[in-house]
Write an enzyme that holds these catalytic residues in place. Structure first.
Site, short mmCIF file in Angstrom:
data_model
loop_
_atom_site.label_atom_id
_atom_site.label_comp_id
_atom_site.label_asym_id
_atom_site.label_seq_id
_atom_site.Cartn_x
_atom_site.Cartn_y
_atom_site.Cartn_z
N ALA A 102 0.72 -1.22 -0.06
CA ALA A 102 0.15 -0.17 0.03
C ALA A 102 0.84 1.20 0.02
CB ALA A 102 -1.05 -0.26 1.47
N THR A 132 5.22 -11.62 -1.48
CA THR A 132 4.85 -11.76 0.05
C THR A 132 5.89 -12.87 0.22
OG1 THR A 132 2.07 -11.35 -0.49
CG2 THR A 132 3.06 -12.83 1.65
N LYS A 136 -1.63 -17.40 -0.41
CA LYS A 136 -0.65 -16.84 -0.70
C LYS A 136 0.58 -16.27 0.29
CE LYS A 136 -0.42 -12.07 -0.47
NZ LYS A 136 -0.53 -11.22 -0.18
#
Length: 275
Positions: A88, A196, A139
């Protein structure tokens, strides 16, 4: 996000009635809180308003994907999914990013893309809502496992193997739930897994890293922790083996130590890569 200027025309208000005037709702709510939040907002939801799920997870207890959770609480509204490799803070700073936007109809997808897309925030359209949801959920679990591998000092070979076999588990469950292979090999699957599973900026990876090092993990939101437990009944229902996800769930539940979980994975019988 300190230092990030909000748009000057953004209205921040506690008045929920303003939700009735929205053209779409972007549901940036943790996966395990989605049902309760939507139940509390139901009276403000216009008929037919598109719901865009931005969370990544599977509801614990029910084993439902988040479109089913939204459909059960706010029936009759089309559900889309925004998912992919995006931190973000980088999006807010205007750094380039690409993301998957899965919608049940082309018209809805194009309308949403026109509303939120920009030269540096590039939504790629898909109709595979299930695949986008599943990729984003699994994930997180594999990213957590990748952090454990790094924290335990097992090396880059092990991490590459872990990510690849984790992708195979994602694809295995995806086939049984109707997800399209192209989706899981795209932004919402492989792309998000790379982000990730390799970056300390990821909360799931960082949580696993701390676990692997035997450190305190802190109180940050870790969606993969709840999703790991939610995946197991779902896999059992379809008679599927998800050994990495099961190992993560066992470690988090305190049923296995990290070393015992690793030994269990490494002692599994040899098998064909594609099966």
């Amino acid at each position: 996000m300190p230092g990030i200027a909000l748009p000057p025309d953004l209205e921040i208000t506690a008045e929920r009635a303003g939700l009735r005037e929205a053209e779409a709702w972007l549901l940036v709510i943790p996966a395990q809180s989605l049902r309760g939040s939507l139940e509390g907002l139901a009276e403000f939801a216009p008929p037919g308003i598109p719901l865009v799920i931005c969370a990544k997870g599977i509801e614990r207890g029910s084993g439902l994907l988040l479109d089913a959770v939204a459909g059960a609480t706010l029936p009759g509204r089309p559900v889309a999914v925004l998912s992919g490799p995006t931190f973000a803070d980088e999006v807010a700073r205007g750094l380039p990013a690409a993301i998957s936007l899965a919608a049940p109809t082309r018209n809805l997808g194009e309308a949403l893309r026109a509303a939120i897309g920009s030269p540096t925030f590039r939504p790629y359209l898909s109709h595979d809502v299930t695949g986008a949801l599943l990729g984003g959920a699994i994930k997180n679990v594999i990213g957590l496992a990748s952090g454990i591998v790094a924290g335990r000092g097992f090396g880059e070979n092990a991490r590459a193997a872990l990510l690849t076999r984790g992708l195979a588990e994602m694809a295995r469950l995806g086939r049984h739930l109707g997800a399209e292979p192209e989706t899981l090999m795209g932004l919402a699957g492989l792309g998000d897994l790379i982000l990730t599973g390799t970056s300390a900026k990821s909360r799931n990876y960082s949580h696993g890293l701390a676990l692997g090092r035997g450190q305190e993990t802190g109180g940050a939101l870790v969606e993969g922790a709840a999703t790991a437990a939610a995946l197991l009944p779902l896999a059992e229902r379809h008679e599927l083996e998800l050994p990495i996800c099961a190992a993560v769930a066992a470690v988090l539940a305190g049923d296995l130590s990290i070393d015992a979980a690793v030994d269990r994975l490494l002692s599994r019988p040899f098998r064909d890569e594609v099966a």
